[in-house]
Design a protein around this motif. Structure first.
Motif, PDB file in Angstrom:
ATOM      1  N   TYR A   1      33.149 -12.328 -30.806  1.00 11.55           N
ATOM      2  CA  TYR A   1      34.066 -12.028 -31.908  1.00 11.55           C
ATOM      3  C   TYR A   1      34.297 -10.536 -32.069  1.00 11.55           C
ATOM      4  N   PHE A   2      33.388  -9.692 -31.567  1.00  8.41           N
ATOM      5  CA  PHE A   2      33.702  -8.262 -31.495  1.00  8.41           C
ATOM      6  C   PHE A   2      34.960  -8.057 -30.651  1.00  8.41           C
ATOM      7  N   PHE A   3      35.020  -8.727 -29.504  1.00  8.73           N
ATOM      8  CA  PHE A   3      36.194  -8.601 -28.632  1.00  8.73           C
ATOM      9  C   PHE A   3      37.432  -9.229 -29.277  1.00  8.73           C
ATOM     10  N   ASP A   4      37.227 -10.330 -29.993  1.00  8.52           N
ATOM     11  CA  ASP A   4      38.338 -10.951 -30.713  1.00  8.52           C
ATOM     12  C   ASP A   4      38.923  -9.970 -31.724  1.00  8.52           C
TER      13      ASP A   4
ATOM     14  N   CYS B   1      33.717  -5.481 -37.080  1.00  6.36           N
ATOM     15  CA  CYS B   1      32.449  -5.623 -36.356  1.00  6.36           C
ATOM     16  C   CYS B   1      31.254  -5.379 -37.284  1.00  6.36           C
ATOM     17  N   TYR B   2      31.346  -4.347 -38.110  1.00  5.83           N
ATOM     18  CA  TYR B   2      30.255  -4.062 -39.049  1.00  5.83           C
ATOM     19  C   TYR B   2      30.017  -5.225 -39.998  1.00  5.83           C
ATOM     20  N   SER B   3      31.083  -5.911 -40.379  1.00  7.29           N
ATOM     21  CA  SER B   3      30.942  -7.009 -41.345  1.00  7.29           C
ATOM     22  C   SER B   3      30.031  -8.119 -40.833  1.00  7.29           C
TER      23      SER B   3
ATOM     24  N   LEU C   1      37.179  -0.347 -27.097  1.00  2.24           N
ATOM     25  CA  LEU C   1      36.087  -0.788 -26.233  1.00  2.24           C
ATOM     26  C   LEU C   1      34.824   0.022 -26.502  1.00  2.24           C
ATOM     27  N   GLY C   2      35.005   1.312 -26.780  1.00  3.61           N
ATOM     28  CA  GLY C   2      33.846   2.139 -27.125  1.00  3.61           C
ATOM     29  C   GLY C   2      33.175   1.669 -28.406  1.00  3.61           C
ATOM     30  N   ILE C   3      33.972   1.340 -29.418  1.00  2.00           N
ATOM     31  CA  ILE C   3      33.413   0.836 -30.678  1.00  2.00           C
ATOM     32  C   ILE C   3      32.687  -0.485 -30.449  1.00  2.00           C
ATOM     33  N   ILE C   4      33.311  -1.376 -29.679  1.00  2.11           N
ATOM     34  CA  ILE C   4      32.669  -2.664 -29.380  1.00  2.11           C
ATOM     35  C   ILE C   4      31.374  -2.440 -28.614  1.00  2.11           C
ATOM     36  N   GLY C   5      31.379  -1.476 -27.692  1.00  2.00           N
ATOM     37  CA  GLY C   5      30.165  -1.170 -26.945  1.00  2.00           C
ATOM     38  C   GLY C   5      29.043  -0.680 -27.834  1.00  2.00           C
TER      39      GLY C   5
ATOM     40  N   PHE D   1      28.591  -1.309 -31.115  1.00  3.15           N
ATOM     41  CA  PHE D   1      28.083  -2.416 -31.927  1.00  3.15           C
ATOM     42  C   PHE D   1      27.315  -3.422 -31.075  1.00  3.15           C
ATOM     43  N   SER D   2      27.774  -3.667 -29.858  1.00  5.28           N
ATOM     44  CA  SER D   2      27.075  -4.608 -28.977  1.00  5.28           C
ATOM     45  C   SER D   2      25.710  -4.058 -28.578  1.00  5.28           C
ATOM     46  N   ALA D   3      25.645  -2.754 -28.284  1.00  3.44           N
ATOM     47  CA  ALA D   3      24.367  -2.136 -27.929  1.00  3.44           C
ATOM     48  C   ALA D   3      23.389  -2.215 -29.092  1.00  3.44           C
ATOM     49  N   SER D   4      23.897  -1.989 -30.300  1.00  6.45           N
ATOM     50  CA  SER D   4      23.041  -2.096 -31.483  1.00  6.45           C
ATOM     51  C   SER D   4      22.539  -3.518 -31.659  1.00  6.45           C
ATOM     52  N   LEU D   5      23.390  -4.476 -31.352  1.00  7.36           N
ATOM     53  CA  LEU D   5      23.016  -5.878 -31.494  1.00  7.36           C
ATOM     54  C   LEU D   5      21.975  -6.285 -30.464  1.00  7.36           C
ATOM     55  N   LEU D   6      22.068  -5.729 -29.250  1.00  7.62           N
ATOM     56  CA  LEU D   6      21.183  -6.135 -28.156  1.00  7.62           C
ATOM     57  C   LEU D   6      19.876  -5.372 -28.121  1.00  7.62           C
ATOM     58  N   ARG D   7      19.731  -4.379 -28.999  1.00  2.91           N
ATOM     59  CA  ARG D   7      18.444  -3.699 -29.104  1.00  2.91           C
ATOM     60  C   ARG D   7      17.368  -4.674 -29.554  1.00  2.91           C
ATOM     61  N   PRO D   8      16.089  -4.385 -29.277  1.00  4.76           N
ATOM     62  CA  PRO D   8      15.026  -5.260 -29.785  1.00  4.76           C
ATOM     63  C   PRO D   8      15.168  -5.449 -31.285  1.00  4.76           C
TER      64      PRO D   8
END
Length: 332
Positions: A116-119, A168-170, A308-312, A314-321
């Motif tokens: 949904y980030f990409f959406d 994305c933040y939401s 794409l940078g913004i999505i990256g 947020f995705s990196a933050s999500l995939l962190r431990p």
């Protein structure tokens, strides 16, 4: 072997909170589906099947319209057509991305959010494409070369980044503060829409004020605005499933209706843009500066890279431990 591939469906209390939708009580796919399982599930009845197809099929309608235009217009050398090309590209992109997001969102909780980030990013680019076409073809005569016209694209790029960032933040606060999340996400899409539509609002008000008959383009734009407001209402209200939980799990829930209204609205918007482009071409070429590569294709490319940078991020933050700030995104 085929029977082994049939999707196993779950009720709302059997899936993690992140997958649950208001008023949708059954028809959920396995929250750890494989990519192949997700694709196969799109051909079987789940609570996502209609969501997938109501945007996948219209994608090819818009691609077909783009192909027809490509055959009849000189997109390569006629700079006046470049804003239209940008617009057609984004209206092909956003329903396809949405269809993919709904298809693959059940692979994991992380995949659910990233899809949904990409959406959201695709919808953000759609708002930018609308602004590019509106600034070139739809701007009222008296606003051409005005301060707003000159800075319309710059503000639109900023709105695009705001839309992706806020939406994305939401997702990060959705489980703890669902109402706040919904407000932020709705605002993320409403703000670019309202800004892009300012030229249309003025033209409609001027038409009503002068009691003149609306042009063919303005009629199409009016239908677009009607469906856009209906889309926003369905997105924010979760009707009718909120009134009768479980009755609309597979057919007729708000997200399906929201998809249909969005696509129908985009069709009318496209017709309005095409009509304005054709009927106003001579006047615009005589009175307005011609579209540039940097202000059309270049702006879309810049918007794509930044989003794409913004999505990256947020995705990196999500995939962190998992930690205190993100653990609620993985609730089981």
């Amino acid at each position: 072997m085929l029977s082994l591939r049939l999707p196993q469906l779950f009720d709302i209390h059997q899936v993690p909170k992140v997958f649950r939708e208001d008023g949708i009580m059954s028809g959920y796919r396995h929250p750890r589906s494989s990519a192949l399982d997700c694709i196969i599930s799109s051909f079987h009845l789940t609570n996502e099947t209609v969501n997938i197809w109501t945007h996948f099929l219209p994608t090819w309608y818009f691609v077909w319209r783009l192909c027809l235009l490509w055959a009849n217009l000189d997109f390569l050398s006629d700079s006046f057509t470049w804003p239209l090309l940008v617009y057609m590209l984004v209206i092909c992109l956003y329903p396809f991305t949405s269809s993919c997001a709904h298809t693959f969102s059940s692979m994991s909780s992380e995949a659910f959010h990233i899809c949904y980030f990409f959406d959201y990013g695709a919808l953000s680019l759609y708002s930018l494409g609308c602004a590019i076409s509106y600034g070139s073809y739809v701007m009222p005569d008296c606003w051409v070369n005005s301060w707003l016209h000159q800075h319309f694209l710059t503000v639109a790029v900023g709105n695009s980044l705001f839309c992706t960032s806020m939406s994305c933040y939401s997702r990060f606060i959705e489980q703890q503060f669902p109402q706040k999340s919904k407000i932020l996400r709705t605002a993320a899409f409403v703000v670019p829409f309202l800004f892009d539509s300012v030229p249309l609002f003025y033209r409609l008000l001027w038409c009503c004020w002068t009691s003149s008959s609306p042009s063919e383009a303005l009629l199409s734009h009016s239908y677009h605005l009607l469906f856009a407001f209906l889309t926003c209402f369905l997105f924010s209200s979760h009707l009718p499933e909120r009134l009768a939980p479980g009755r609309f799990d597979y057919f007729g829930h708000s997200h399906q209706l929201f998809h249909i209204c969005a696509v129908v609205g985009t069709h009318f918007q496209m017709e309005g843009v095409l009509t304005d482009m054709a009927t106003r071409r001579d006047w615009l070429m005589a009175h307005a500066s011609q579209p540039s590569f940097l202000g059309t294709i270049g702006a879309l490319a810049l918007g794509l890279l930044l989003n794409l940078g913004i999505i990256g991020v947020f995705s990196a933050s999500l995939l962190r431990p998992p930690n205190q700030s993100t653990s609620h995104l993985h609730q089981e």
